[in-house]
Design an enzyme around this catalytic site. Sequence first.
Site, PDB file in Angstrom:
ATOM      1  N   THR A  10       0.309   4.663   0.806  1.00 32.45           N
ATOM      2  CA  THR A  10       0.235   5.552   1.964  1.00 32.45           C
ATOM      3  C   THR A  10       0.584   4.800   3.240  1.00 32.45           C
ATOM      4  OG1 THR A  10      -1.525   6.770   0.843  1.00 32.45           O
ATOM      5  CG2 THR A  10      -1.221   7.187   3.193  1.00 32.45           C
TER       6      THR A  10
ATOM      7  N   ASP B  56      -1.428  -0.323   6.414  1.00 30.10           N
ATOM      8  CA  ASP B  56      -1.634   0.217   7.758  1.00 30.10           C
ATOM      9  C   ASP B  56      -3.035   0.765   7.960  1.00 30.10           C
ATOM     10  OD1 ASP B  56      -1.541   2.445   6.176  1.00 30.10           O
ATOM     11  OD2 ASP B  56      -0.284   3.622   7.529  1.00 30.10           O
TER      12      ASP B  56
ATOM     13  N   ASP C 209       0.867  -1.175   0.000  1.00 33.33           N
ATOM     14  CA  ASP C 209       0.000   0.000   0.000  1.00 33.33           C
ATOM     15  C   ASP C 209       0.903   1.224   0.000  1.00 33.33           C
ATOM     16  OD1 ASP C 209      -2.433   1.508   0.318  1.00 33.33           O
ATOM     17  OD2 ASP C 209      -1.760   1.872   2.368  1.00 33.33           O
TER      18      ASP C 209
END
Length: 817
Positions: free
Chosen positions: A335, A573, A333
């Site tokens: 970000t 996250d 991912d």
Amino acid sequence: MTQRAKIDQDGPEPAGGAIDAGAELDPVHPMPPPVPRFKPGGLTTAEVAERVARGDVNDVPVRSSRSTVDIVRANVFTRFNAIIGVLWVVMLVVAPIQDSLFGFVIIANTGIGIIQELRAKKTLDSLAVIGEAKPSVRRDGRTAEISTSDIVLGDVIELGPGDKVVVDGAVGEADGLEIDESLLTGEADPVLKKPGDQVMSGSFVVAGGGAFTATKVGREAYAAQLAEEASRFTLVHSELRSGISTILKYVTWMMIPTSIGLIISQLVVKDTNLKDSIARTVGGIVPMIPEGLVLLTSVAFAIGVIRLGRKQCLVQELPAIEGLARVDVVCLDKTGTLTEGGMDVTELRPLGGAEPPYVKKVLGALGESDPRPNASLQAIIDAYPDSAEWRCTESLPFSSARKYSGASFSEGDGENSTWLLGAPDVLLPTGDPALDEINDLNEQGLRVLLLARSARELDDEAVATGVRPTALVVLEQRLRPDAADTLRYFEDQDVKAKVISGDNAVSVGAVAGKLGLPGAENTVDARELPTEQAGMARAVDANSVFGRVTPQQKRDMVGALQSRGHTVAMTGDGVNDVLALKDADIGVSMGSGSEATRAVAQIVLLNNSFSTLPSVVAEGRRVIGNITRVATLFLTKTVYSVLLAILVVCSQVEYPFLPRHLTLLSTLTIGIPAFFLALAPNKERAKPHFVKRVMRYAIPGGVIAATATFVTYLTAHAHYTGPDALKSETSAATLTLFLTSMWVLAIIARPYTWWRVGLVGAMGAAFLIVLVVPWLQDFFQLKLQGVTMPWIAVGVAAAAATLIEFTFRWVDRRFPA
């Protein structure tokens, strides 16, 4: 999904005891029992103490390692320890202490295994406390973070995006609260919760916020049994462990008939000294047991946990070390993984003649309307503080699925307005002139949000249709300084990295390009991906960077890659990563990530450092590669021990070895070298088919070693005469077996480094010392007689070593792993 029964939040407060609140309506319980009344300020200190006293506490154990008792039991009470223990007691009664050395070795090995696992337990437990999520609970009118185990019945627990619901409860406050219950029910769509609705432990918040009253705590909670079982230190599926179990099962089957035949041969058929016959029978049975293999696997895993723990990496399931070593695709991912969590507003571009002061006021009010802002909104809050002139009348929290948030305001002058803030390419129609300007910014790796005014009500499903663009908010993302090196590592290790993000595809591609990721120039907009698995699998396999990916698509992309035989790791996250993390072969969460991601991930990087991943991969490869190496040593011994016993039974001769001889050989050619080899660096990617890879060497190696040893023994049997003939025959056979086993060790130790050469040389020197030092000769009953037979033994060993070398090379070509 069926609407759950609503509960009157003003119902009577219970007198005490665990309350079966939130039960489904069914024939057995036609009416749900009352639940604790929702108290906006939470319980008082006195009420908490009262509930603790009567046991209404959330006492479900947190994720942790095995108990000390479990560790000791698992290491001591094994099938092979029981067999060896009985044989050891027999040898202590009938033979000198030299023939009982194998028992002391097993005690030492078991002790090492227990100590290492206890060290690993200490590391796991300390890291688990650091990584434990602490829910926000209201007490005495104040909010504080407390441990999950300190929650009591009736506590008021606050929820925000990414929070996991830790106990069952009834919603008391809800502000656009959307709960994902897919991990419990399998339903993919989030459920909008309103006051009075139930929430179940194990679900998590995808959007909005609120608070709920705990109605079931401890083992009464809906998901408590599942959570306790899943969270415990467990050895879930591991090819390494299941492979070793398979091997041990076959070894047991081979041992039983062979041992019976050997006992009959040595005790009944051969009319020799009873104690000597028993000693030689035990000497034939003990080496069949690859007892150190299980120990070494446990030690290797335990030391892996300790090493990773020092790097602030929490391994929540031990086989995750092994799993990451097998990974050939890692999905990242953007970000929070490639970029740091924070952002900065670099530019504000009003559109359509909007006044900058008014735009800033709108942005400040939007920031104030969300009590749990994400990174983008936090950057806006920092840049444009709220002036407190406007009043928020309704809010729409950000959702990864819809890609925007919003709020309605009363502006103080009698005018009402509705605003949306989100992805420009979602809020604007295709071909809008503003998109060209936005693409230029995205190509620079900048993140762009559109502020737009809507003419519709916020609860209208078409609120984003026909909006009026008002301003572009340009955000700069901070790249992780270690991201480029980590991506380069994966490339060097032949692991494909795929960036999967919900952000604009052009912006994601620009960030990936800055980090040097191959294929970043061919970024794919996930909205154009095929929906069927086969088509998606081809597209995902062929490309490296994807933007505008929805949470469900992330999950589908992981499944598509797995359908093509890939072993997939997923890092993330945010709450939008939870489903993909759970479905991936290995889920990796950042320590600062949402509570839900940390709960489902097998590995948590507590220091939030993406650069820790190569260490985890390297540790897994070290464990798997080295255990595969040393397993060949242990199983070669098992094969030659079984075959030697069969040859002895068929030939009706004394078994050539006493237990002391094989203890010496096992220690020098397997035990000590295996310990060092198991802990050595190893960067080779783990390959499947563990049993096949090991046995393709162990079987021919063991057969050749047994045949060469028996040839030497029979030759010595014909060569020597007299009362000490058996001792001389044993010495010659031991020399052949040692040299042959040393050649197997020399092959396994490749490629050579200075310490590997030194290790093999030291083992050879140790055996030579035993042969030349008089008191060691007596202790081990090893003394080479004459010149002819020792040289014959060396010659047979040399021929066997040559045959092993050629056989192993032929196996590599004929049966590549």
